[in-house]
Write a protein that holds these residues in place. Structure first.
Motif, PDB file in Angstrom:
ATOM      1  N   ASP A  49       0.850  -1.233   0.025  1.00 56.06           N
ATOM      2  CA  ASP A  49       0.138   0.080  -0.108  1.00 56.06           C
ATOM      3  C   ASP A  49       0.924   1.142  -0.067  1.00 56.06           C
ATOM      4  O   ASP A  49       1.919   1.088   0.183  1.00 56.06           O
ATOM      5  CB  ASP A  49      -0.996   0.020   1.351  1.00 56.06           C
ATOM      6  CG  ASP A  49      -2.024   0.880   0.975  1.00 56.06           C
ATOM      7  OD1 ASP A  49      -2.301   1.268   0.121  1.00 56.06           O
ATOM      8  OD2 ASP A  49      -2.741   0.992   1.850  1.00 56.06           O
ATOM      9  N   THR A  51       1.183   4.702   2.100  1.00 58.95           N
ATOM     10  CA  THR A  51       0.690   5.355   3.267  1.00 58.95           C
ATOM     11  C   THR A  51       1.356   6.696   3.578  1.00 58.95           C
ATOM     12  O   THR A  51       2.266   7.278   2.890  1.00 58.95           O
ATOM     13  CB  THR A  51       1.034   4.425   4.640  1.00 58.95           C
ATOM     14  OG1 THR A  51       2.515   4.203   4.422  1.00 58.95           O
ATOM     15  CG2 THR A  51       0.548   2.724   4.170  1.00 58.95           C
ATOM     16  N   ASP A  64       0.974   5.699   9.271  1.00 57.71           N
ATOM     17  CA  ASP A  64       0.556   4.570   8.241  1.00 57.71           C
ATOM     18  C   ASP A  64      -0.786   4.560   7.633  1.00 57.71           C
ATOM     19  O   ASP A  64      -1.352   3.406   7.445  1.00 57.71           O
ATOM     20  CB  ASP A  64       1.061   3.130   8.464  1.00 57.71           C
ATOM     21  CG  ASP A  64       2.518   2.862   8.878  1.00 57.71           C
ATOM     22  OD1 ASP A  64       3.324   3.797   8.096  1.00 57.71           O
ATOM     23  OD2 ASP A  64       2.940   2.254   9.689  1.00 57.71           O
ATOM     24  N   SER A  66      -3.625   4.629   4.953  1.00 57.05           N
ATOM     25  CA  SER A  66      -3.739   4.219   3.745  1.00 57.05           C
ATOM     26  C   SER A  66      -4.229   5.390   2.801  1.00 57.05           C
ATOM     27  O   SER A  66      -5.109   6.167   3.148  1.00 57.05           O
ATOM     28  CB  SER A  66      -4.748   2.938   3.415  1.00 57.05           C
ATOM     29  OG  SER A  66      -4.722   2.736   2.314  1.00 57.05           O
TER      30      SER A  66
END
Length: 121
Positions: A49, A51, A64, A66
């Motif tokens: 992902d 982040t 973190d 998303s």
């Protein structure tokens, strides 16, 4: 009201430079509203992902978090569906907002980010 808007290219596994570094807004006064919006060119997965981390002084506002995929036809700006944080600084003298993005995927990602700097409404 000032707006810092950037398009970042982040290599696989890399972390961006501090978004506000080198700008007039690297340090802001107490009572300054910061609205952070961001979108990435490709959606992440559960294991890979893109982040965002956002701190002001030693206070952590996102860790973190998303970053959502930029959707065709959905306008990108500091107000709307891409807002990740909306806060007001409280430090008595100088507040240093630090915003970085990490690409946890195996390909280069492009992140659109804008930071609105102003007075609370």
């Amino acid at each position: 009201m000032p707006l810092v808007k950037k398009k970042l290219s982040i290599a696989a596994g890399a972390t961006s430079a501090q978004v506000l570094a080198g700008t007039t807004y690297e340090y802001v006064d107490a009572g300054t509203q910061l609205i952070v919006s961001a979108a990435v060119d490709t959606a992440g997965t559960a294991t890979a992902d893109t982040t965002m981390n956002f701190t002001v002084n030693n206070a952590e506002f996102s860790r973190d978090a998303s970053v959502s995929k930029l959707v065709d036809g959905e306008p990108f700006g500091w107000r709307g569906n891409y807002t990740l944080n909306d806060m007001v600084t409280t430090g008595a003298v100088r507040n240093r907002p630090i915003i970085t993005f990490t690409n946890g995927t195996s390909a280069t990602r492009t992140v659109d980010v804008c930071v609105f700097i102003g007075s609370p409404s």
